[in-house]
Design a protein around this motif. Structure first.
Motif, PDB file in Angstrom:
ATOM      1  N   GLU A  25       0.807  -1.220   0.000  1.00  0.00           N
ATOM      2  CA  GLU A  25       0.000   0.000   0.000  1.00  0.00           C
ATOM      3  C   GLU A  25       0.836   1.264   0.000  1.00  0.00           C
ATOM      4  O   GLU A  25       0.493   2.263  -0.647  1.00  0.00           O
ATOM      5  N   ARG A  49       0.809   4.158  -2.813  1.00  0.00           N
ATOM      6  CA  ARG A  49       0.565   5.569  -2.486  1.00  0.00           C
ATOM      7  C   ARG A  49       1.617   6.469  -3.101  1.00  0.00           C
ATOM      8  O   ARG A  49       1.310   7.530  -3.655  1.00  0.00           O
ATOM      9  N   ASN A  52      -8.601   3.157   1.387  1.00  0.00           N
ATOM     10  CA  ASN A  52      -7.658   4.174   1.868  1.00  0.00           C
ATOM     11  C   ASN A  52      -7.959   5.497   1.156  1.00  0.00           C
ATOM     12  O   ASN A  52      -7.867   5.604  -0.060  1.00  0.00           O
TER      13      ASN A  52
END
Length: 772
Positions: free
Chosen positions: A660, A664, A703
């Motif tokens: 993740e 990002r 997210n």
């Protein structure tokens, strides 16, 4: 307006200076300074004012202005040269030499600086022999280039090989230069008529001789050096009485502390070692001091250690137990400690356990500095033992005494202080033994080194905190600032190791910064041994990661951090060093365009790109984050836009990875690049067939950061091209954006609504199709 006014006044001042109107130029530069010039402009203006004062022969003001310029920019070579000119006119030759040496190190091929250094070296040599300590150091430094050049010279073939080089040196007047250095190193303090030298002077001579020997290129040149030193020692040892023998032995000590190979050969000269042993038992303190010191220096050399262990240990023990003179006892104790440290950190090696160490010599300021210096030498060996480390860091008076000595004029103590701190922080290199090899050694009944229980990580961390509380950073900062040649590359490496240990824990880094550690680390990262520079650079990286770089390295100093950090990206560095460098550069790249330009100038981009393919996920992620921050610069955007590369493809693919944090970073880079370079939007569908799937996954991510970055990419693509917008509206992206646009007011809902609004504008969807 202010910047242009400053520039205009500076140009006016330059024109006036060219015309010889130095007063007018000075006025223009002064006015420019009053307009709030940037630090960089201030450095230039102060430098120019120094030039005016030099022309007006006001050398005090010239030095002041040049110093102000150097405060703004430590690498301003013109300011350094102008200050050296002012210092020379003021008669402060020893300080002028230091500035000129810095100029030559910054621009080695500049003939003006080289000639100025030669001229000022000649002036220093013409002074009377009784010099101040700084001037004496400068003399030794000034003679070095010519001395080395002559030693490297080849003798004419027709001359006999054994005597050719000494004769050649004599003709060129350089043999006398080597002789003077040996005179400094071999001087015995006290007798009238001797050179006004100290322990610092003798150590400076050792450092210089070591540097000279290291620079020799072949066996013939080194043999010549040996022969010159041995002839000098013989000239004093034979037929000169006791005073001559003492000088000869002191010269051997000087060589053992410098080019130890030459010192070992000198010990082999007939009668020298025998005289050292005999004089250790002398009733004259001066004779004992010279002999015991020579024995100690010889004990550290592998070639002589076994001989001394067999013949000198009992003598040193006897001196320690029976002598009534503290000066003799402490030196004898240091010799025993030195021999007893052969086991290093091996807990099981306790060769001289009966020797009881006392820090009394170190803490008692009534004792002469020379004896206290030897107490520190002893401490440097004794702190191999973890029990001594623990006792020492608990002794506040001893710590303060050690730090006080490191700040004193007794500069020859620096290496010993640094060694003791390395031992206390366990910042030496230590490799855990292979368990299989340990078992094999036990089976073969071989000795296996054991680690002391008090050298475990918890004990080391506790010692570090006690040293920090006692002010170790301030003391080390003063050590780094010293101009003494005793601050050798090896000594710098030791200090770098300690600094790295001090910043290992995140919670300790604020203390290191507050006490000036960031400032002290910069010169350590730029000068010294390769290992030392790497350790200091890693410490800088740790500070840059966890603290505000603009606070840690205020002003122009922040730009000096970039080069050491980039050096950690080389493949020769460890994975941890690569990772920490990337994290630190990421922080710097996010601060300003000027810092990004500095990183680009250091040619860091290709190395950062290489680490984006690294197998280790943390390094790969850090490299991607760093590249995304650098992508704010036009030059990096050009790289992504250039034809025939896979940079954009890599970011798109990474935006779909399982990691993740990597997603990002990559999605953030895509969002920024597609905002700044709309042409990249049309290339995203071309780089991979999975692009739409990856974008949808970003939009659907729980997210919010990933979701926001995904919707920004989608908005940029919609705004860039009606064709791409049509592709998106024909896919599930339309439904996803419709849902997102109905959510609670946020950057995500606003961006999603903007996408739908643009699609309506294109006529791709009806006004209500993406809404209610």
């Amino acid at each position: 307006m202010t910047a242009s006014a400053v520039e205009q006044l500076r140009k006016e001042g330059n024109e006036l200076f060219k015309c010889g109107d130095y007063e007018g130029a000075l006025t223009a530069y002064t006015q420019a300074l009053g307009l709030g010039a940037t630090p960089q402009d201030q450095a230039i203006l102060h430098r120019n004012r120094a030039a005016c004062h030099l022309k007006l022969e006001d050398y005090d003001k010239a030095e002041t202005e040049a110093s102000k310029a150097i405060e703004k920019d430590g690498g301003d070579v013109k300011a350094l040269y102008r200050r050296s000119q002012a210092l020379e006119k003021l008669g402060r030759l020893d300080q002028a030499v230091l500035d000129l040496q810095r100029c030559v190190s910054l621009e080695p091929k500049n003939k003006v600086f080289q000639e100025a250094l030669r001229n000022i070296g000649g002036q220093i040599q013409e002074k009377p022999p009784r010099l101040s300590e700084p001037a004496l150091r400068a003399t030794v430094r000034a003679v070095y280039p010519r001395l080395r050049e002559a030693l490297l010279a080849r003798a004419p073939p027709r001359e006999p090989p054994r005597f050719a080089s000494p004769l050649l040196l004599s003709r060129q007047g350089v043999f006398s230069g080597l002789k003077k250095i040996l005179e400094v190193g071999g001087s015995v303090q006290g007798p009238p008529g001797e050179l006004a030298v100290t322990a610092n002077s003798r150590m400076s001579a050792s450092v210089l001789l070591n540097k000279l020997f290291d620079d020799l290129k072949c066996d013939a040149e080194r043999e010549n050096f040996h022969r010159l030193c041995e002839n000098y020692i013989r000239s004093w040892f034979e037929g000169q009485g006791m005073a001559g023998k003492l000088r000869a032995i002191q010269t051997v000590s000087c060589l053992l502390q410098g080019p130890c190979e030459a010192g070992n050969r000198a010990l082999e000269l007939s009668g020298v070692m025998e005289s050292v042993i005999a004089l250790c038992a002398s009733e004259q303190e001066e004779e004992q001091l010279v002999a015991v010191e020579a024995l100690i220096h010889a004990a550290g050399k592998a070639k002589r250690a076994s001989f001394i262990t067999a013949n000198g240990v009992s003598l040193l023990k006897d001196l320690y137990k029976r002598s009534e003179k503290d000066s003799i006892r402490i030196r004898a104790l240091v010799g025993l400690c030195k021999l007893g440290s052969a086991g290093g950190t091996d807990f099981s090696m306790k060769q001289f356990a009966e020797v009881i160490w006392s820090l009394w010599w170190l803490c008692n300021d009534q004792i002469d500095p020379g004896t206290r210096r030897w107490a520190v030498e002893g401490l440097a060996y004794l702190t191999f033992d973890a029990d001594v480390k623990e006792e020492f860091v608990e002794d506040e008076a001893a710590l303060k005494a050690l730090f006080q000595l490191s700040r004193s004029e007794e500069r020859s103590v620096l290496f010993a202080v640094a060694s003791a701190l390395v031992n206390c922080t366990n910042s030496y290199d230590y490799e855990e033994p292979d368990p299989k090899m340990v078992e094999l050694a036990k089976y073969a009944k071989q000795h296996v080194p054991e680690q002391h229980p008090k050298d475990k990580p918890a004990f080391v961390r506790a010692r570090v905190k006690k040293l920090l509380a006692a002010g170790v950073v301030s003391a080390m900062t003063c050590m780094v600032k010293t101009e003494s040649p005793v601050l050798t590359g090896s000594c710098r490496e030791l200090l770098s190791r300690v600094f790295l240990a001090l910043v290992d824990e995140v919670e300790d880094r604020g203390t290191v910064v507050a006490q000036g550690g960031g400032k002290a680390l910069l010169p350590l990262a730029l000068e010294g041994t390769d290992v030392g520079q790497t350790k200091a650079a890693q410490a800088l990286a740790k500070l840059t990661i966890t603290s505000n770089p603009e606070m840690t390295f205020p002003g122009e100093r922040i730009y000096e951090v970039v080069r050491p950090l980039v050096s950690l990206l080389h493949l020769s560095c460890s994975g941890l060093q690569n990772f920490e460098a990337l994290m630190a550069l990421t922080n710097l790249a996010g601060i300003s365009e000027r810092l990004r330009q500095k990183i680009l100038k250091e040619k860091a981009v290709p190395m950062i790109e290489g680490y984006m393919f690294e197998e280790h996920e943390m390094i790969r992620r850090a490299a991607t984050e760093c590249m995304c921050n650098l992508a704010m610069s036009k030059e990096v955007q050009d790289l992504f836009e250039a034809e025939g590369n896979d940079r954009l493809k890599l970011l798109v693919l990474y935006s779909g990875e399982d990691d993740e944090l990597l997603r990002r970073a990559a999605a953030g880079g895509l969002a920024m690049l597609t905002s700044m370079r709309p042409s990249l939007c049309s290339r995203i569908p071309q780089v991979t067939t999975h692009w739409l799937e990856i974008l949808q996954a970003l939009l659907l991510s729980p997210n919010q950061e990933l979701q926001h970055r995904g919707v920004v990419v989608a908005l940029n693509m919609v705004e860039a091209s009606k064709e791409i917008a049509g592709t998106l509206m024909e896919s599930e992206v339309l439904e996803i954006l419709s849902v997102l646009a109905k959510g609670k007011e946020s950057p995500v809902t606003r961006a999603a609504a903007a996408c739908l609004g643009k699609a309506v504008e294109y006529g791709l969807i009806k006004p209500n199709q993406g809404g209610e």
